[in-house]
Design an enzyme around this catalytic site. Structure first.
Site, PDB file in Angstrom:
ATOM      1  N   LYS A  75       0.852  -1.185   0.000  1.00 45.80           N
ATOM      2  CA  LYS A  75       0.000   0.000   0.000  1.00 45.80           C
ATOM      3  C   LYS A  75       0.893   1.242   0.000  1.00 45.80           C
ATOM      4  O   LYS A  75       1.939   1.260   0.670  1.00 45.80           O
ATOM      5  CB  LYS A  75      -0.887  -0.047   1.250  1.00 45.80           C
ATOM      6  CG  LYS A  75      -1.954   1.020   1.363  1.00 45.80           C
ATOM      7  CD  LYS A  75      -2.837   0.750   2.596  1.00 45.80           C
ATOM      8  CE  LYS A  75      -3.923   1.773   2.810  1.00 45.80           C
ATOM      9  NZ  LYS A  75      -4.794   1.440   3.963  1.00 45.80           N
ATOM     10  N   SER A 150      -9.691   1.447   2.991  1.00 45.75           N
ATOM     11  CA  SER A 150      -8.872   2.289   2.159  1.00 45.75           C
ATOM     12  C   SER A 150      -7.832   1.535   1.346  1.00 45.75           C
ATOM     13  O   SER A 150      -7.313   2.074   0.375  1.00 45.75           O
ATOM     14  CB  SER A 150      -8.161   3.339   3.022  1.00 45.75           C
ATOM     15  OG  SER A 150      -7.297   2.702   3.947  1.00 45.75           O
ATOM     16  N   SER A 174      -9.749  -1.179   7.066  1.00 50.19           N
ATOM     17  CA  SER A 174      -9.201  -0.998   5.716  1.00 50.19           C
ATOM     18  C   SER A 174      -8.490  -2.193   5.115  1.00 50.19           C
ATOM     19  O   SER A 174      -8.118  -2.140   3.941  1.00 50.19           O
ATOM     20  CB  SER A 174      -8.258   0.203   5.691  1.00 50.19           C
ATOM     21  OG  SER A 174      -9.023   1.376   5.633  1.00 50.19           O
TER      22      SER A 174
HETATM   23  N1  GLN Z   1     -13.053   3.390   6.524  1.00 51.97           N
HETATM   24  C1  GLN Z   1     -12.454   3.806   7.763  1.00 51.97           C
HETATM   25  C2  GLN Z   1     -12.123   5.270   7.699  1.00 51.97           C
HETATM   26  O1  GLN Z   1     -12.462   5.882   6.759  1.00 51.97           O
HETATM   27  C3  GLN Z   1     -11.252   2.979   8.061  1.00 51.97           C
HETATM   28  C4  GLN Z   1     -10.048   3.382   7.325  1.00 51.97           C
HETATM   29  C5  GLN Z   1      -8.849   2.548   7.635  1.00 51.97           C
HETATM   30  O2  GLN Z   1      -8.952   1.481   8.256  1.00 51.97           O
HETATM   31  N2  GLN Z   1      -7.696   3.067   7.267  1.00 51.97           N
HETATM   32  O3  GLN Z   1     -11.546   5.817   8.569  1.00 51.97           O
END
Ligand code: GLN
Length: 485
Positions: A75, A150, A174
């Site tokens: 990532k 994400s 994420s």
């Molecule tokens: N979807 C969650 C957020 O927007 C989690 C994001 C993540 O785990 N980086 O914060």
């Protein structure tokens, strides 16, 4: 053999047995990337030359290890001393990190080849990759749908066989959510199991790096390699790393699986509900006891998470001031103008929203009402799990309420996007490990879309969690299925 159409361990063994060379392997993946990355947009940057050079070193016997020659995607919020580390943000568009992320480094030390860095929601804030400054990633199962987020790029890259495994980070879901929406195994380890050194911080008390793989065994292998204490991350735990791979074959006896009504709501897609029923039957068949557990503070997870995570983000992202690195505005009038214009130009709308929310909940007069209270509720959520784990070894629940949604479906209403995380954020708040395993498929307008089941476990109990995940994997039998590209 086609090195792009196997499992990570299958490929590793084939390279070790010289059935295929590392060079042939990397070339085959680069070829697929040329063809399929443009429509899917999983990778932001690909390191062809570096990858081929490392492959040649593997083939010459100069690089050895349990992952020798295996192509992995990382990532793009993990620092590497080569290439750029952008967090899919204009702010870091040209940022070159001076050092390597420990988790990535450990994979490389084990012989893995990093093929490239993948798209994410800017600074890992989002659930769909629609918040990326470099365009959304498309779900390989249906290009009109999101891959989740994400870590959507890492999930889509693997689902499309553009790598043999990939790394994501999970602050509130994420890794698990995109794994579910792309038909993969996604593991968020216990907080502290894997070093966060070199992971660009979003919310430091929640962030954790973990693997995306096709199979549970592959997940065990990557976790094995990545885990352990790191003197460069004081929050990494100094406790021994079990033999996750070896223990996968140990029998499961006296297992107690917890079901919580808070996770089995009517909002779940019928396919998800059926997958849970099938998993319960599979566990029973293997002699497990099913127990009902109560997680009464579950409903406070989303508000608590979006206070804690934004508070930490507002603090962590203060460093992007246009002075030391990252985007700097042109011709500022004075220092304040430099700060504010650099940040206004560098950050996208969701990141700005989070910074404002986080700054608000931490501000004098509101700190007690929001941030401090959220910390207390976080403790209650942790307490729910502590109590539940007196009665069971793991909680079985959905990863998401249903399959991947369409682009634009949730972008007008941030709250709706946030609600997508209802089943994932509590594991981060409690610091416990969670794994998402393919649980079946929903068919929407004739298109097959994967759904995921989640297992939440006790801290540092990844070994058992993986063995339980293997039961679902065997029962659902969908890990070998691939999207038609
Ligand atoms: N979807 C969650 C957020 O927007 C989690 C994001 C993540 O785990 N980086 O914060």
């Amino acid at each position: 053999m086609d090195p792009t159409q196997t499992t990570l361990i299958g490929l590793r063994d084939a390279i070790a047995a010289r059935k295929v060379s590392a060079t042939e392997t990397v070339k085959a993946y680069l070829h697929r990337i040329d063809r399929y990355n443009p429509p899917i947009n999983a990778y932001h940057e690909v390191y062809d030359d570096l990858a081929l050079k490392r492959a040649a070193d593997v083939d010459a016997g100069n690089i050895k290890g349990p992952l020798a020659g295996v192509p992995i995607a990382a990532k793009d919020n993990m620092c590497t001393s080569y290439g750029r580390t952008t967090c899919s943000s204009r702010m870091l568009e040209n940022f070159r990190a001076p050092y390597d992320c420990t988790a990535v480094k450990k994979l490389e030390d084990a012989g893995a080849i990093i093929l490239g860095k993948t798209i994410l929601d800017e600074f890992a804030m989002g659930s769909s990759t629609e918040n990326s400054a470099f365009g959304p990633t498309r779900n390989p199962w249906d290009r009109d749908r999101v891959p989740g987020g994400s870590s959507g790029g890492s999930a889509a890259a693997l689902a499309a066989d553009l790598c043999a495994g990939s790394l994501g980070s999970d602050t509130g879901g994420s890794i698990r959510q995109p794994a579910a929406l792309c038909g993969l195994v996604g593991l968020k380890p216990t907080y502290g199991r894997v070093s966060r050194y070199g992971l660009v911080a979003f919310a430091s008390s929640l962030d954790q790096i973990g693997p995306f793989t096709r199979t549970v065994a592959d997940s065990a292998l990557l976790l094995q390699v990545m885990s352990g204490h790191d003197p460069l991350d004081s929050t990494s735990a100094d406790i021994p790393v079990p033999d996750y791979v070896g223990e996968l074959n140990q029998p499961l006896t006296g297992v107690r699986i917890g079901l919580a009504k808070q996770y089995l709501s009517d909002a779940n897609d019928p396919v998800v509900a059926k997958a849970i029923d099938d998993a319960v039957a599979a566990f029973k068949k293997r002699g497990a006891t099913i127990v009902e557990v109560d997680l009464p503070h579950t409903q406070y997870g989303i508000p608590t998470y979006y206070i804690v995570a934004t508070a930490e983000a507002s603090s962590n992202l203060a460093r992007y001031d246009g002075v030391r690195y990252g985007h700097r505005t042109e011709h500022p009038e004075d220092l304040i103008d430099l700060y504010s214009r650099s940040r206004a130009e560098g950050f996208g709308p969701e990141v700005k929203r989070r910074i404002m929310l986080g700054t608000y909940v931490l501000s004098s007069g509101y700190y007690d009402a929001y941030y401090l209270r959220a910390l207390k509720v976080r403790r209650l959520i942790k307490g729910d799990f502590d109590k539940a784990f007196e009665k069971c070894d793991a909680v079985l629940c959905p990863t998401t309420t249903g399959p991947a949604f369409r682009f634009g479906e949730k972008t007008d209403n941030p709250l709706e996007m946030y609600l997508n995380d209802v089943y994932t954020v509590n594991a981060n708040l409690a610091g416990i490990p969670g794994v998402s395993v393919p649980g079946g498929f929903a068919t929407v307008n004739g298109t097959k879309l994967p759904i995921g089941l989640q297992l939440l476990g006790k801290v540092f109990d990844e070994s058992r969690l993986l063995r339980l995940a293997a039961v679902i994997e065997a029962e659902a039998g969908c890990s070998a299925q691939r999207p038609k590209l």
